[in-house]
Design a protein around this motif. Structure first.
Motif, PDB file in Angstrom:
ATOM      1  N   VAL A   1     -11.334  -0.837  -7.019  1.00  0.00           N
ATOM      2  CA  VAL A   1     -12.347  -0.557  -6.243  1.00  0.00           C
ATOM      3  C   VAL A   1     -12.092   1.068  -5.739  1.00  0.00           C
ATOM      4  O   VAL A   1     -12.874   1.414  -4.949  1.00  0.00           O
ATOM      5  N   SER A   2     -10.836   1.525  -6.130  1.00  0.00           N
ATOM      6  CA  SER A   2     -10.566   2.804  -5.818  1.00  0.00           C
ATOM      7  C   SER A   2     -10.220   3.006  -4.372  1.00  0.00           C
ATOM      8  O   SER A   2      -9.958   4.381  -4.046  1.00  0.00           O
ATOM      9  N   ASP A   3      -9.980   2.196  -3.682  1.00  0.00           N
ATOM     10  CA  ASP A   3      -9.452   2.416  -2.182  1.00  0.00           C
ATOM     11  C   ASP A   3      -8.065   2.826  -2.286  1.00  0.00           C
ATOM     12  O   ASP A   3      -7.478   3.539  -1.110  1.00  0.00           O
ATOM     13  N   MET A   4      -7.284   2.720  -3.307  1.00  0.00           N
ATOM     14  CA  MET A   4      -5.943   3.089  -3.325  1.00  0.00           C
ATOM     15  C   MET A   4      -5.651   4.124  -4.330  1.00  0.00           C
ATOM     16  O   MET A   4      -4.567   4.482  -4.780  1.00  0.00           O
ATOM     17  N   GLN A   5      -6.648   4.797  -4.915  1.00  0.00           N
ATOM     18  CA  GLN A   5      -6.497   5.932  -5.979  1.00  0.00           C
ATOM     19  C   GLN A   5      -5.880   7.184  -5.293  1.00  0.00           C
ATOM     20  O   GLN A   5      -6.467   7.458  -4.259  1.00  0.00           O
TER      21      GLN A   5
ATOM     22  N   TYR B   1       9.073  -4.656  -9.036  1.00  0.00           N
ATOM     23  CA  TYR B   1       8.867  -5.105  -7.756  1.00  0.00           C
ATOM     24  C   TYR B   1       9.303  -6.600  -7.509  1.00  0.00           C
ATOM     25  O   TYR B   1       8.539  -7.408  -8.293  1.00  0.00           O
ATOM     26  N   ARG B   2       9.801  -6.972  -6.538  1.00  0.00           N
ATOM     27  CA  ARG B   2      10.094  -8.178  -6.250  1.00  0.00           C
ATOM     28  C   ARG B   2       9.002  -9.105  -5.600  1.00  0.00           C
ATOM     29  O   ARG B   2       9.018 -10.375  -5.597  1.00  0.00           O
ATOM     30  N   ALA B   3       8.038  -8.538  -5.150  1.00  0.00           N
ATOM     31  CA  ALA B   3       6.774  -9.131  -4.452  1.00  0.00           C
ATOM     32  C   ALA B   3       5.763  -8.105  -4.509  1.00  0.00           C
ATOM     33  O   ALA B   3       5.881  -6.858  -4.735  1.00  0.00           O
ATOM     34  N   VAL B   4       4.422  -8.691  -4.443  1.00  0.00           N
ATOM     35  CA  VAL B   4       3.216  -7.981  -4.573  1.00  0.00           C
ATOM     36  C   VAL B   4       2.418  -8.135  -3.450  1.00  0.00           C
ATOM     37  O   VAL B   4       2.212  -9.413  -3.072  1.00  0.00           O
ATOM     38  N   ALA B   5       2.076  -7.445  -2.550  1.00  0.00           N
ATOM     39  CA  ALA B   5       1.031  -7.596  -1.468  1.00  0.00           C
ATOM     40  C   ALA B   5      -0.146  -8.031  -2.056  1.00  0.00           C
ATOM     41  O   ALA B   5      -0.729  -7.617  -2.946  1.00  0.00           O
ATOM     42  N   PRO B   6      -1.022  -9.019  -1.302  1.00  0.00           N
ATOM     43  CA  PRO B   6      -2.175  -9.485  -1.612  1.00  0.00           C
ATOM     44  C   PRO B   6      -3.398  -8.281  -1.814  1.00  0.00           C
ATOM     45  O   PRO B   6      -3.331  -7.548  -0.963  1.00  0.00           O
ATOM     46  N   GLY B   7      -3.962  -8.559  -2.778  1.00  0.00           N
ATOM     47  CA  GLY B   7      -5.166  -7.632  -2.874  1.00  0.00           C
ATOM     48  C   GLY B   7      -4.783  -6.023  -3.494  1.00  0.00           C
ATOM     49  O   GLY B   7      -5.613  -5.338  -3.312  1.00  0.00           O
ATOM     50  N   VAL B   8      -3.424  -5.973  -4.024  1.00  0.00           N
ATOM     51  CA  VAL B   8      -3.203  -4.506  -4.598  1.00  0.00           C
ATOM     52  C   VAL B   8      -4.216  -4.307  -5.615  1.00  0.00           C
ATOM     53  O   VAL B   8      -4.602  -3.212  -5.918  1.00  0.00           O
ATOM     54  N   PHE B   9      -4.322  -5.035  -6.592  1.00  0.00           N
ATOM     55  CA  PHE B   9      -4.953  -4.753  -7.880  1.00  0.00           C
ATOM     56  C   PHE B   9      -6.324  -4.670  -7.567  1.00  0.00           C
ATOM     57  O   PHE B   9      -7.225  -3.690  -8.116  1.00  0.00           O
ATOM     58  N   ASN B  10      -7.056  -5.442  -6.775  1.00  0.00           N
ATOM     59  CA  ASN B  10      -8.524  -5.135  -6.312  1.00  0.00           C
ATOM     60  C   ASN B  10      -8.589  -3.852  -5.614  1.00  0.00           C
ATOM     61  O   ASN B  10      -9.878  -3.153  -5.853  1.00  0.00           O
ATOM     62  N   SER B  11      -7.668  -3.568  -4.667  1.00  0.00           N
ATOM     63  CA  SER B  11      -7.635  -2.139  -4.047  1.00  0.00           C
ATOM     64  C   SER B  11      -7.939  -1.289  -5.051  1.00  0.00           C
ATOM     65  O   SER B  11      -8.542  -0.105  -5.052  1.00  0.00           O
ATOM     66  N   ILE B  12      -6.811  -1.061  -6.202  1.00  0.00           N
ATOM     67  CA  ILE B  12      -7.093  -0.055  -7.063  1.00  0.00           C
ATOM     68  C   ILE B  12      -8.262  -0.066  -7.939  1.00  0.00           C
ATOM     69  O   ILE B  12      -8.893   0.746  -8.146  1.00  0.00           O
TER      70      ILE B  12
ATOM     71  N   ALA C   1       0.973  -1.183   0.002  1.00  0.00           N
ATOM     72  CA  ALA C   1      -0.033  -0.065   0.121  1.00  0.00           C
ATOM     73  C   ALA C   1       0.811   1.202  -0.059  1.00  0.00           C
ATOM     74  O   ALA C   1       0.693   2.120  -0.813  1.00  0.00           O
ATOM     75  N   ALA C   2       2.013   1.130   0.820  1.00  0.00           N
ATOM     76  CA  ALA C   2       2.907   2.516   0.837  1.00  0.00           C
ATOM     77  C   ALA C   2       3.599   2.683  -0.432  1.00  0.00           C
ATOM     78  O   ALA C   2       3.654   3.848  -0.959  1.00  0.00           O
ATOM     79  N   ALA C   3       4.048   1.520  -1.129  1.00  0.00           N
ATOM     80  CA  ALA C   3       4.662   1.609  -2.314  1.00  0.00           C
ATOM     81  C   ALA C   3       3.848   2.103  -3.482  1.00  0.00           C
ATOM     82  O   ALA C   3       4.239   2.902  -4.245  1.00  0.00           O
ATOM     83  N   TYR C   4       2.493   1.771  -3.356  1.00  0.00           N
ATOM     84  CA  TYR C   4       1.848   2.016  -4.433  1.00  0.00           C
ATOM     85  C   TYR C   4       1.069   3.380  -4.297  1.00  0.00           C
ATOM     86  O   TYR C   4       1.114   4.272  -5.533  1.00  0.00           O
ATOM     87  N   THR C   5       1.039   4.063  -3.038  1.00  0.00           N
ATOM     88  CA  THR C   5       0.616   5.450  -2.912  1.00  0.00           C
ATOM     89  C   THR C   5       1.987   6.297  -3.478  1.00  0.00           C
ATOM     90  O   THR C   5       1.643   7.468  -3.897  1.00  0.00           O
ATOM     91  N   GLU C   6       3.046   5.792  -3.293  1.00  0.00           N
ATOM     92  CA  GLU C   6       4.100   6.759  -3.903  1.00  0.00           C
ATOM     93  C   GLU C   6       4.188   6.514  -5.407  1.00  0.00           C
ATOM     94  O   GLU C   6       4.371   7.569  -6.068  1.00  0.00           O
ATOM     95  N   LEU C   7       3.870   5.453  -5.806  1.00  0.00           N
ATOM     96  CA  LEU C   7       3.934   5.162  -7.479  1.00  0.00           C
ATOM     97  C   LEU C   7       2.765   5.875  -7.830  1.00  0.00           C
ATOM     98  O   LEU C   7       2.958   6.513  -9.034  1.00  0.00           O
ATOM     99  N   ALA C   8       1.526   5.986  -7.319  1.00  0.00           N
ATOM    100  CA  ALA C   8       0.490   6.633  -8.083  1.00  0.00           C
ATOM    101  C   ALA C   8       0.537   8.219  -8.188  1.00  0.00           C
ATOM    102  O   ALA C   8      -0.210   8.768  -8.629  1.00  0.00           O
ATOM    103  N   LYS C   9       1.502   8.780  -7.349  1.00  0.00           N
ATOM    104  CA  LYS C   9       1.471  10.174  -7.731  1.00  0.00           C
ATOM    105  C   LYS C   9       2.087  10.640  -9.121  1.00  0.00           C
ATOM    106  O   LYS C   9       2.911   9.710  -9.726  1.00  0.00           O
TER     107      LYS C   9
END
Length: 292
Positions: free
Chosen positions: A271-275, A258-269, A240-248
């Motif tokens: 449904v707009s939770d991480m926009q 990225y060497r790993a992906v936290a579960p649910g990142v794509f679904n969060s994007i 979530a933190a890395a995506y918040t920085e990337l989304a800027k």
């Protein structure tokens, strides 16, 4: 005469030079079928256009002032046979071109799986401002502005947007498709030949749109496996933190992984939770969240 011939050669060379690395230079089954639809439609239209051009020149030549055999009929008003001929030819053209496009569009439905004995590679795509995020859910890695795929393997895409509508397009692989916030669109592609193909955003999306490109590297399956293994040992985790920085918003972003992906990142994007707040401000407030 010599300069005229040289001009024709140069114009022809410049025109044909645009046929490389585009829709007329397909590297996969979808793009190949789309080019065939284009050529079929062109052939049908030329079958009408060329005779019309020849007939126009023929009429002009026959009814020239010096031809005494041409009949002058100033009182001619109507001919049912001529009227039928004039309307039937364009009507037939519309039906033929429409039929080719209709059949082809159903055969090449973006959601329709590509027939293959090889298990498809799943890739989740998110369009950001102004870059592309690719997540490999089964491999557990991700990349930005870089898409690696194995040759001869169908690729099943799930696409969404972090904010404004965008358009995912790899001309040599085919099938431009939109990405939209709160929705998932699906696309099936395949590369039949190794190589580097240019992907792009085909929908204006703001200040950094002009630099919103990515490279598609189609490599042998064993090379793809090596890339995945290498990626798992390089870079940070996409959480979530890395995506918040990337989304800027940022433009001309150099590819990285990225060497790993936290579960649910794509679904969060999706449904707009991480926009990002900037992206949310530019969204259509009347849009709905539904899976397409």
């Amino acid at each position: 005469m010599r300069y005229g011939l040289l001009a024709v050669v140069l114009v022809g060379a410049a025109t044909l030079g645009g046929c490389t690395e585009g829709v007329l230079d397909p590297k996969g089954p979808v793009a190949l079928a789309e080019r065939q639809i284009l050529l079929n439609a062109l052939g049908i239209m030329l079958a009408i256009v060329i005779p019309v051009i020849v007939a126009t020149l023929g009429v002009a030549f026959w009814f020239r002032a010096s031809n005494a055999r041409a009949r002058y009929r100033p009182d001619f008003a109507y001919s049912g046979r001529l009227e039928m001929l004039v309307w039937s030819i364009p009507a037939m053209t519309v039906f033929l071109v429409g039929g080719v496009a209709w059949v082809g569009s159903h055969d090449l439905s973006p959601r329709k799986p590509i027939a293959s004995t090889v298990k498809p590679l799943r890739v989740q795509v998110a369009s950001l401002d102004w870059k592309w995020l690719f997540i490999y859910p089964d491999e557990g890695v991700a990349s930005v502005n870089y898409l690696a795929i194995p040759v001869g393997t169908p690729v099943s895409f799930e696409l969404t947007s972090s904010g404004v509508m965008n358009s995912f397009f790899v001309p040599q692989l085919g099938s431009q498709i939109y990405t939209m916030a709160g929705m998932i669109t699906r696309l099936q592609l395949q590369a039949d030949h190794p190589g580097s193909y240019r992907g792009m955003s085909a929908q204006f999306s703001g200040e950094g749109f002009a630099d919103m490109y990515f490279n598609v590297e189609a490599v042998a399956p064993e090379k793809f496996s090596e890339w995945v293994d290498t990626t798992r040992n390089v870079g940070a985790e996409l959480n979530a933190a890395a995506y918040t920085e990337l989304a800027k918003p940022s433009a001309s972003v150099a590819p990285f992984t990225y060497r790993a992906v936290a579960p649910g990142v794509f679904n969060s994007i999706m449904v707009s939770d991480m926009q990002s707040d900037d992206a949310m401000c530019r969204r259509d407030p009347t849009s709905t969240r539904a899976e397409k």
